[in-house]
Design a protein around this motif. Structure first.
Motif, PDB file in Angstrom:
ATOM      1  N   UNK A 273     116.375  31.211  -3.166  1.00 52.69           N
ATOM      2  CA  UNK A 273     115.887  31.850  -4.488  1.00 52.69           C
ATOM      3  C   UNK A 273     115.272  33.165  -4.486  1.00 52.69           C
ATOM      4  N   UNK A 274     116.513  33.960  -4.612  1.00 51.57           N
ATOM      5  CA  UNK A 274     116.168  35.596  -4.556  1.00 51.57           C
ATOM      6  C   UNK A 274     115.471  35.853  -5.473  1.00 51.57           C
ATOM      7  N   UNK A 275     115.752  35.353  -6.623  1.00 58.64           N
ATOM      8  CA  UNK A 275     115.174  35.806  -7.912  1.00 58.64           C
ATOM      9  C   UNK A 275     113.428  35.387  -8.104  1.00 58.64           C
ATOM     10  N   UNK A 276     113.079  34.849  -7.252  1.00 58.04           N
ATOM     11  CA  UNK A 276     111.673  34.408  -7.210  1.00 58.04           C
ATOM     12  C   UNK A 276     110.973  35.291  -6.214  1.00 58.04           C
ATOM     13  N   UNK A 277     110.955  36.366  -6.430  1.00 55.52           N
ATOM     14  CA  UNK A 277     110.255  37.433  -5.455  1.00 55.52           C
ATOM     15  C   UNK A 277     108.926  37.514  -5.552  1.00 55.52           C
ATOM     16  N   UNK A 278     108.426  37.115  -6.845  1.00 57.56           N
ATOM     17  CA  UNK A 278     106.885  36.937  -6.841  1.00 57.56           C
ATOM     18  C   UNK A 278     106.221  36.052  -5.686  1.00 57.56           C
ATOM     19  N   UNK A 279     106.716  34.945  -5.669  1.00 56.92           N
ATOM     20  CA  UNK A 279     106.046  33.907  -4.809  1.00 56.92           C
ATOM     21  C   UNK A 279     106.340  34.517  -3.411  1.00 56.92           C
ATOM     22  N   UNK A 280     107.626  34.712  -3.265  1.00 57.25           N
ATOM     23  CA  UNK A 280     107.878  35.321  -1.737  1.00 57.25           C
ATOM     24  C   UNK A 280     106.978  36.413  -1.398  1.00 57.25           C
ATOM     25  N   UNK A 281     106.745  37.419  -2.030  1.00 58.55           N
ATOM     26  CA  UNK A 281     106.077  38.573  -2.139  1.00 58.55           C
ATOM     27  C   UNK A 281     104.455  37.683  -1.539  1.00 58.55           C
ATOM     28  N   UNK A 282     104.028  36.804  -2.508  1.00 48.48           N
ATOM     29  CA  UNK A 282     102.502  36.461  -2.231  1.00 48.48           C
ATOM     30  C   UNK A 282     102.535  35.827  -0.869  1.00 48.48           C
ATOM     31  N   UNK A 306     112.454  46.438  -3.300  1.00 48.48           N
ATOM     32  CA  UNK A 306     113.673  46.734  -3.865  1.00 48.48           C
ATOM     33  C   UNK A 306     114.516  45.865  -4.772  1.00 48.48           C
ATOM     34  N   UNK A 307     114.349  44.457  -4.499  1.00 48.83           N
ATOM     35  CA  UNK A 307     115.116  43.717  -5.270  1.00 48.83           C
ATOM     36  C   UNK A 307     114.703  43.560  -6.642  1.00 48.83           C
ATOM     37  N   UNK A 308     113.246  43.980  -6.851  1.00 52.67           N
ATOM     38  CA  UNK A 308     112.481  43.990  -7.953  1.00 52.67           C
ATOM     39  C   UNK A 308     112.580  45.354  -8.794  1.00 52.67           C
ATOM     40  N   UNK A 309     113.181  46.299  -7.854  1.00 50.88           N
ATOM     41  CA  UNK A 309     113.678  47.711  -8.570  1.00 50.88           C
ATOM     42  C   UNK A 309     112.294  48.479  -8.630  1.00 50.88           C
TER      43      UNK A 309
END
Length: 555
Positions: A273-282, A306-309
């Protein structure tokens, strides 16, 4: 009478608070016992809340202090010294409370203050008498730690044996401990049975049955964390990543500090789920609380930012990773890449150079050379530095196709056609079935007036990749301007347009070919399309197109 009227509400209020304190303490004990058995974080939080309530209602209850100290220290909410102070408060409130002395000794032992810890354990043994099994066993462990930490004498060994054996014998008089052990053993047997049967079913690839069994275990035991974890692992094996993530989340709902599951959830989210950066970062940020593998975690966080710019945070994360491992080439490379994304090219060059100097692997380092060379060529305009960097990369990995292409492009930008042709030919030798080398070589060969050779190169490029609109257009130019064959050229321009209907230059060239063949209306249509597209692409000089259109209809 007035005096009695005043005293009565005070007594009533005191009794009410005492009653509430006892109720809160009893609830805290229940939740505490549940937590010890199934390690559910919600039970832990409820236990802490009720112990705190008990202290508020009655600050003289010693049990609340040492039990709160234990749970809050385990949660990382207080330091070891604060825990010791809390336990000492319990001792001051109840000098004859065995558990108050035992917990004080336990935390002193954790702080490696062995002499005072041993004194507290002995005080617990003295007050507990026949019920002193636990302090005796804990004291034996403290003595053993003391033995392991420095040179021991015979007396220390004898003391260890005495307290260990006497504590083991006195377990029969410790009913609360026996009750707890019975509950724990009963629960352990149930967990063992479900786990063993489940593992057996997994071994024989009966995954559906194993999953159903684990779901029963979630309801039938007090270890939902364990079995949700197993269901999640099983779902991942079966490529059911949605179920996998859902189960890992349920584990973390019960225990947000489960490091193993946090790591697994972060990995699955990052992979699937590369688009779900928020939860991964958490997940990674919570993992940082464990203070383990922090450099690697900051490294992963950098890539997520980086993925989130989010260039600033990505740079900060990579820098934090480097602070913990300054000689890591991968961290240096990633920080360089983050700097280049933020257009801080001088910093990027510095860290790319460090990564190259560390050179953990020739093939990997050659790719880093490509990144550094691109900055020199495209940003700094330093062609000599770019060429030297690309050549260094080729020495490290002579099979790096992209480096040969980049080197050829740099020579082309410098209009050194002979060296450009050689670089593109080297690329072709490295990967004979890659169309790009032939297409690039075709441009250089045509610029060198090697028309026949350019023709061969473009035909080969199209043979390898018939969908390459650029090669079709360029081959058309060779036929049109090199061989003066407008009819053959038009076929390739039209094919380029068919492959890419927004290809401005192909329309323009099709107009030129049609004009040479005398197809005035066709030429006009192609020029008009080129003019319309050029308003967006701005590839061509609009005045040139207008002039050609006018000449079409001159008498």
């Amino acid at each position: 009478m007035a005096e009695q009227t005043l005293i009565q509400p005070i007594i009533s209020n005191t009794n009410e608070k005492s009653l509430k304190a006892k109720e809160s303490l009893e609830q805290a004990r229940i939740y505490h016992e549940r937590y010890l058995i199934r390690k559910d974080n919600s039970d832990l939080q409820d236990a802490i809340t009720n112990y705190i309530d008990a202290v508020k209602y009655d600050p003289t209850l010693p049990e609340t202090y040492y039990r709160l100290a234990t749970l809050m220290w385990e949660q990382g909410q207080i330091s070891i010294n604060t825990a010791i102070d809390q336990c000492k408060t319990a001792v001051s409130l109840a000098p004859d409370n065995m558990n108050a002395h035992m917990y004080t000794g336990y935390f002193m032992q954790m702080a490696e203050n062995y002499p005072e810890a041993i004194d507290e354990f002995k005080s617990a043994i003295k007050t507990g008498r026949l019920k002193s099994a636990r302090p005796r066993l804990v004291l034996s462990q403290a003595i053993l730690q003391k033995i392991n930490s420095k040179e021991a004498n015979v007396s220390d060994y004898m003391s260890f044996l005495y307290y260990f054996l006497s504590g083991s014998l006195m377990l029969a008089w410790d009913r609360p401990l026996l009750k707890m052990m019975y509950k724990k053993m009963s629960d352990d047997v149930s967990v063992f049975t479900y786990s063993t049967v489940g593992n057996f079913l997994e071994k024989f690839k009966l995954f559906d049955k194993a999953e159903n069994l684990y779901k029963q275990a979630v309801l039938g035991t007090k270890h939902s964390q364990l079995f949700y974890n197993k269901i999640g692992d099983l779902a991942l094996k079966n490529d059911d990543v949605d179920l996998c993530v859902d189960c890992y989340r349920k584990v973390l709902d019960s225990n947000p500090l489960n490091r193993e599951v946090l790591m697994k959830l972060a990995t699955v989210l990052q992979t699937y789920f590369p688009e779900n950066t928020t939860e991964t970062i958490e997940c990674y940020e919570r993992l940082l609380e464990f203070d383990v593998d922090t450099a690697a975690i900051y490294y992963e966080l950098g890539h997520l930012y980086l993925r989130r710019e989010d260039k600033i945070n990505s740079i900060s994360a990579f820098k934090l990773a480097l602070e913990r491992d300054t000689e890591n080439p991968y961290y240096n490379n990633s920080l360089a890449f983050a700097y280049s994304k933020a257009e801080l090219y001088d910093d990027a060059i510095e860290y790319y150079q460090k990564a190259i100097a560390l050179n953990p692997d020739n093939e990997w380092t050659s790719i880093v050379c490509q990144g550094l060379g691109a900055i020199y060529a495209e940003i700094k305009g330093n062609m000599d530095a770019a060429i030297a960097t690309y050549q260094a990369g080729i020495i490290l990995d002579p099979k790096n196709y992209d480096l040969y292409i980049a080197l050829g492009d740099t020579y082309m930008a410098d209009y050194d056609l002979d060296k450009a042709i050689k670089a593109y030919c080297d690329a072709i030798l490295a990967e004979p079935d890659n169309y790009r080398g032939y297409s690039k070589a075709g441009i250089a060969l045509y610029e060198k007036d090697f028309v026949e050779e350019a023709l061969v190169a473009y035909h080969k490029s199209i043979e390898l990749n018939p969908e390459n609109a650029l090669a079709h257009n360029n081959l058309g130019i060779v036929y049109l301007d090199g061989l003066l064959d407008a009819e053959e050229a038009l076929e390739y321009f039209e094919e380029a347009i068919n492959l890419d209907p927004s290809y401005t230059l192909a329309y323009f060239n099709a107009g030129r070919a049609s004009q040479q063949m005398g197809f005035t209306n066709d030429a006009a249509n192609y020029y008009q399309m080129a003019m319309d597209l050029n308003k967006e692409s701005e590839e061509l000089d609009e005045e040139d197109i207008m002039e050609r259109l006018r000449k079409l209809f001159e008498v």
